[in-house]
Design an enzyme around this catalytic site. Structure first.
Site, PDB file in Angstrom:
ATOM      1  N   VAL A  35       0.831  -1.205   0.000  1.00 47.68           N
ATOM      2  CA  VAL A  35       0.000   0.000   0.000  1.00 47.68           C
ATOM      3  C   VAL A  35       0.866   1.256   0.000  1.00 47.68           C
ATOM      4  O   VAL A  35       0.674   2.167  -0.810  1.00 47.68           O
ATOM      5  CB  VAL A  35      -0.946   0.005   1.225  1.00 47.68           C
ATOM      6  CG1 VAL A  35      -1.655   1.343   1.358  1.00 47.68           C
ATOM      7  CG2 VAL A  35      -1.957  -1.126   1.119  1.00 47.68           C
ATOM      8  N   GLU A 175      -7.607   2.879   1.242  1.00 46.83           N
ATOM      9  CA  GLU A 175      -7.254   2.570  -0.153  1.00 46.83           C
ATOM     10  C   GLU A 175      -8.086   1.369  -0.605  1.00 46.83           C
ATOM     11  O   GLU A 175      -8.500   0.557   0.211  1.00 46.83           O
ATOM     12  CB  GLU A 175      -5.754   2.297  -0.279  1.00 46.83           C
ATOM     13  CG  GLU A 175      -5.172   1.344   0.753  1.00 46.83           C
ATOM     14  CD  GLU A 175      -5.484  -0.115   0.494  1.00 46.83           C
ATOM     15  OE1 GLU A 175      -5.630  -0.460  -0.689  1.00 46.83           O
ATOM     16  OE2 GLU A 175      -5.585  -0.883   1.466  1.00 46.83           O
ATOM     17  N   PHE A 176      -8.288   1.285  -1.897  1.00 46.69           N
ATOM     18  CA  PHE A 176      -9.047   0.157  -2.437  1.00 46.69           C
ATOM     19  C   PHE A 176      -8.225  -0.538  -3.526  1.00 46.69           C
ATOM     20  O   PHE A 176      -8.752  -0.970  -4.546  1.00 46.69           O
ATOM     21  CB  PHE A 176     -10.390   0.639  -2.996  1.00 46.69           C
ATOM     22  CG  PHE A 176     -11.255   1.334  -1.974  1.00 46.69           C
ATOM     23  CD1 PHE A 176     -12.015   0.601  -1.078  1.00 46.69           C
ATOM     24  CD2 PHE A 176     -11.272   2.716  -1.889  1.00 46.69           C
ATOM     25  CE1 PHE A 176     -12.793   1.239  -0.113  1.00 46.69           C
ATOM     26  CE2 PHE A 176     -12.045   3.367  -0.928  1.00 46.69           C
ATOM     27  CZ  PHE A 176     -12.814   2.630  -0.040  1.00 46.69           C
ATOM     28  N   LEU A 177      -6.921  -0.583  -3.315  1.00 42.37           N
ATOM     29  CA  LEU A 177      -6.021  -1.101  -4.350  1.00 42.37           C
ATOM     30  C   LEU A 177      -6.036  -2.623  -4.392  1.00 42.37           C
ATOM     31  O   LEU A 177      -5.998  -3.269  -3.354  1.00 42.37           O
ATOM     32  CB  LEU A 177      -4.589  -0.635  -4.066  1.00 42.37           C
ATOM     33  CG  LEU A 177      -4.405   0.851  -3.772  1.00 42.37           C
ATOM     34  CD1 LEU A 177      -2.956   1.132  -3.410  1.00 42.37           C
ATOM     35  CD2 LEU A 177      -4.840   1.686  -4.967  1.00 42.37           C
ATOM     36  N   ARG A 178      -6.093  -3.150  -5.609  1.00 40.04           N
ATOM     37  CA  ARG A 178      -5.954  -4.597  -5.772  1.00 40.04           C
ATOM     38  C   ARG A 178      -4.512  -4.895  -6.160  1.00 40.04           C
ATOM     39  O   ARG A 178      -3.923  -4.145  -6.931  1.00 40.04           O
ATOM     40  CB  ARG A 178      -6.852  -5.116  -6.908  1.00 40.04           C
ATOM     41  CG  ARG A 178      -8.318  -5.118  -6.565  1.00 40.04           C
ATOM     42  CD  ARG A 178      -9.141  -5.280  -7.819  1.00 40.04           C
ATOM     43  NE  ARG A 178      -8.906  -4.157  -8.727  1.00 40.04           N
ATOM     44  CZ  ARG A 178      -9.429  -4.064  -9.947  1.00 40.04           C
ATOM     45  NH1 ARG A 178     -10.178  -5.019 -10.418  1.00 40.04           N
ATOM     46  NH2 ARG A 178      -9.184  -3.007 -10.697  1.00 40.04           N
ATOM     47  N   ASN A 249     -14.703  -4.804   1.340  1.00 39.02           N
ATOM     48  CA  ASN A 249     -14.038  -6.098   1.211  1.00 39.02           C
ATOM     49  C   ASN A 249     -14.945  -7.241   1.660  1.00 39.02           C
ATOM     50  O   ASN A 249     -14.954  -8.306   1.047  1.00 39.02           O
ATOM     51  CB  ASN A 249     -12.729  -6.107   2.014  1.00 39.02           C
ATOM     52  CG  ASN A 249     -11.594  -5.469   1.230  1.00 39.02           C
ATOM     53  OD1 ASN A 249     -11.785  -5.045   0.091  1.00 39.02           O
ATOM     54  ND2 ASN A 249     -10.424  -5.390   1.823  1.00 39.02           N
ATOM     55  N   PHE A 290     -16.950 -10.182  -9.487  1.00 38.37           N
ATOM     56  CA  PHE A 290     -16.813 -10.964  -8.249  1.00 38.37           C
ATOM     57  C   PHE A 290     -17.871 -12.051  -8.119  1.00 38.37           C
ATOM     58  O   PHE A 290     -18.272 -12.430  -7.030  1.00 38.37           O
ATOM     59  CB  PHE A 290     -16.743 -10.057  -7.012  1.00 38.37           C
ATOM     60  CG  PHE A 290     -15.368  -9.463  -6.885  1.00 38.37           C
ATOM     61  CD1 PHE A 290     -14.954  -8.453  -7.731  1.00 38.37           C
ATOM     62  CD2 PHE A 290     -14.455  -9.961  -5.967  1.00 38.37           C
ATOM     63  CE1 PHE A 290     -13.664  -7.944  -7.673  1.00 38.37           C
ATOM     64  CE2 PHE A 290     -13.156  -9.459  -5.901  1.00 38.37           C
ATOM     65  CZ  PHE A 290     -12.762  -8.445  -6.757  1.00 38.37           C
ATOM     66  N   GLY A 298      -8.408 -15.639  -1.689  1.00 42.68           N
ATOM     67  CA  GLY A 298      -7.241 -15.632  -0.814  1.00 42.68           C
ATOM     68  C   GLY A 298      -6.653 -14.244  -0.815  1.00 42.68           C
ATOM     69  O   GLY A 298      -7.348 -13.263  -1.068  1.00 42.68           O
ATOM     70  N   CYS A 301      -5.752  -9.484   1.921  1.00 38.10           N
ATOM     71  CA  CYS A 301      -6.810  -8.610   2.429  1.00 38.10           C
ATOM     72  C   CYS A 301      -8.112  -9.302   2.801  1.00 38.10           C
ATOM     73  O   CYS A 301      -8.573  -9.180   3.929  1.00 38.10           O
ATOM     74  CB  CYS A 301      -7.082  -7.511   1.411  1.00 38.10           C
ATOM     75  SG  CYS A 301      -5.678  -6.422   1.245  1.00 38.10           S
TER      76      CYS A 301
END
Ligand code: UDX
Length: 470
Positions: A35, A175-178, A249, A290, A298, A301
């Site tokens: 992050v 944050e919403f980072l993948r 999440n 999704f 997995g 997060c």
């Protein structure tokens, strides 16, 4: 998608470069993990000056020498370029890092404790050190994923250990980072959420993100840029912002467990879960994303955040059993895979099973909480011989996986096997010569744990094909 160098001389870029200079702020990012490093590099790329602080001396030395501590598309380029421009700096010294900063972003890890609760000791430690160091007004922003009400504790900690009499304001900016698309997610977010207690925090954070919300930066990934429209910035109270991250999440995890539970029903009822997902997803209230059935979720997060949310909910007197069930369904996917194998090849003891993919998802070398590992554990317990291959995650898997054969390529992982399990849907596996794979196997059983291959095409090659829920 084209990666490009970032610097160009078009008039649009010239305008945004001017905008950038005006927008420039002094930022400190504490924690150079996934992050923190992405945040620092991207904030530098959109025009600010960012100092990343990490107490891992080796990591800092590596970053100063241009070595990435992990693989993330586009990140290396951004780090190198912005480091060369002196807009992205690295240091071990928290004191040095925060000295000039208007804003301090806390991006340290919040791992799970054995009871599922989030371990906030790194956050507390950073807050305490900030308190002991700062002499001027700063905005302290929590970016790490933390349970609701953490900001209150950060605020209290800042007050408790502040000898200098300065007043730090606290804000939340989840944050919403993948992983695998973190830079893309940072530059082109669905939304930016800021939780603030007052006008000052809001003003500063709006300024930080102005290049993104206004679309006034030249995108380092897409050329031409796909994101010329403005990005919504939601301003909330701090607790709500904290909860938005955990709730997002948890909701996404719930979609995955829902479709996985439905996949089992589809199999028994003679339906195809991919068709059901298609039909469900066309309802705009639901959406198609999704809803890919498979071996479960997995990564660092989802599993951790789900547990942390259940935990804080219970601590605050709310029973969130719905989310416990999400976790249970997810854990049971490995057993579903083993049962499917046993249904086709009988006992697993002494059988050779190939596993394609170890990373928790494609485009990353991260194997934390990877569903492939749960399957491999089960196979080893049953006495199977396991041979594995992953295009990127072999090195990260080696220290965590004993008793398996690490293979050079996908063919070697299939050679002599009675079954092949696809655990991660790497595009690379589509380019493999599948007739050759089939010929190498003792028995051509292909268990497609991600519904990645076309069933008919695989049957044409001669595989006995089993998907998940089809
Ligand atoms: C996630 C969130 O998406 C991101 O917003 C947050 O900041 C961090 O957690 P990440 O862990 O990188 O990101 O992975 P993501 O792409 O969300 O996938 C998570 C897991 O779910 C993977 O194991 C993936 O294989 C699985 N998954 C995803 C499914 O099994 N089915 C799906 O339909 C989607």
């Amino acid at each position: 998608m084209h990666a490009h160098s970032g610097a160009s001389g078009t008039s649009k870029d010239a305008v945004s470069a001017v905008g950038r200079r005006e927008n420039k702020m002094e930022l400190c990012i504490v924690g150079a993990g996934h992050v923190g490093l992405v945040t620092g590099a991207c904030l530098a790329e959109i025009g600010h000056r960012a100092v990343c602080v990490d107490d891992d001396r080796q990591k800092v030395a590596g970053l100063l020498a241009g070595q990435m501590p992990f693989f993330e598309p586009h990140l290396e380029t951004l780090v190198r370029q912005n480091h060369a421009r002196k807009r992205l700096l690295f240091t071990e010294s928290l004191e040095g890092g925060i000295e000039q900063a208007d804003i301090i972003f806390i991006c340290v890890g919040t791992p799970s404790l054995s009871n599922g609760e989030a371990d906030l000791s790194a956050v507390e430690q950073v807050a305490r050190r900030i308190a002991e160091t700062v002499r001027t007004e700063k905005l302290v922003v929590e970016k790490s994923t933390v349970p609701v009400q953490t900001a209150r504790w950060v605020e209290r900690t800042l007050a408790m250990y502040n000898g200098g009499g300065s007043k730090c304001e606290v804000a939340s900016n989840p944050e919403f980072l993948r992983e695998g698309s973190a830079v893309e997610d940072f530059m082109h977010p669905d939304r930016i959420v800021i939780g603030v207690a007052g006008d000052r925090g809001e003003k500063l954070l709006r300024e930080v993100y102005a290049p993104i919300t206004d679309g006034a930066f030249s995108c380092p990934i897409h050329h031409p840029c796909t994101n010329d429209q403005s990005v919504p910035l939601l301003v909330t109270d701090i607790q709500s912002a904290e909860l938005i991250k955990h709730a997002s999440n948890a909701f996404l995890s719930m979609k995955i467990s829902f479709i996985n539970a439905l996949a089992d029903l589809c199999e028994r009822a003679g339906a195809d879960v991919t068709a059901v997902a298609e039909g469900l997803g066309l309802d705009r209230r639901i959406g198609r994303s999704f809803l890919n059935a498979g071996i479960g979720f997995g990564g660092y997060c989802f599993p951790k955040d789900l547990q942390a949310l259940v935990n804080i909910a219970e601590k605050l007197g709310c029973n969130f059993a719905l989310l416990r069930e999400v976790e249970r369904v997810n854990q049971s996917r490995a057993a579903v895979v083993l049962r499917k194998l046993k249904d086709r090849i009988w006992l697993l003891r002494g059988k050779r099973i190939g596993v394609w993919g170890l990373a928790f998802k494609p485009n990353t070398d991260d194997v934390r909480e990877a569903p492939a590992f749960r399957i491999i554990d089960g196979l080893l317990q049953e006495g199977a011989e396991v041979q594995v291959y992953d295009p990127k995650a072999m090195d990260s898997a080696r220290p965590k996986l004993t008793g398996v054969t690490f293979c050079e390529d996908p063919y070697q992982a299939a050679a002599g096997a009675e079954a092949l399990v696809l655990a991660t849907e790497w595009e690379e596996f589509k380019a493999v010569d599948l007739s050759k794979v089939k010929a190498l196997m003792t028995w051509p059983l292909l268990l497609d744990g991600r519904n990645f291959f076309d069933k008919e095409a695989m049957q044409e090659v001669g595989f006995e094909y089993i998907g998940m829920g089809r």
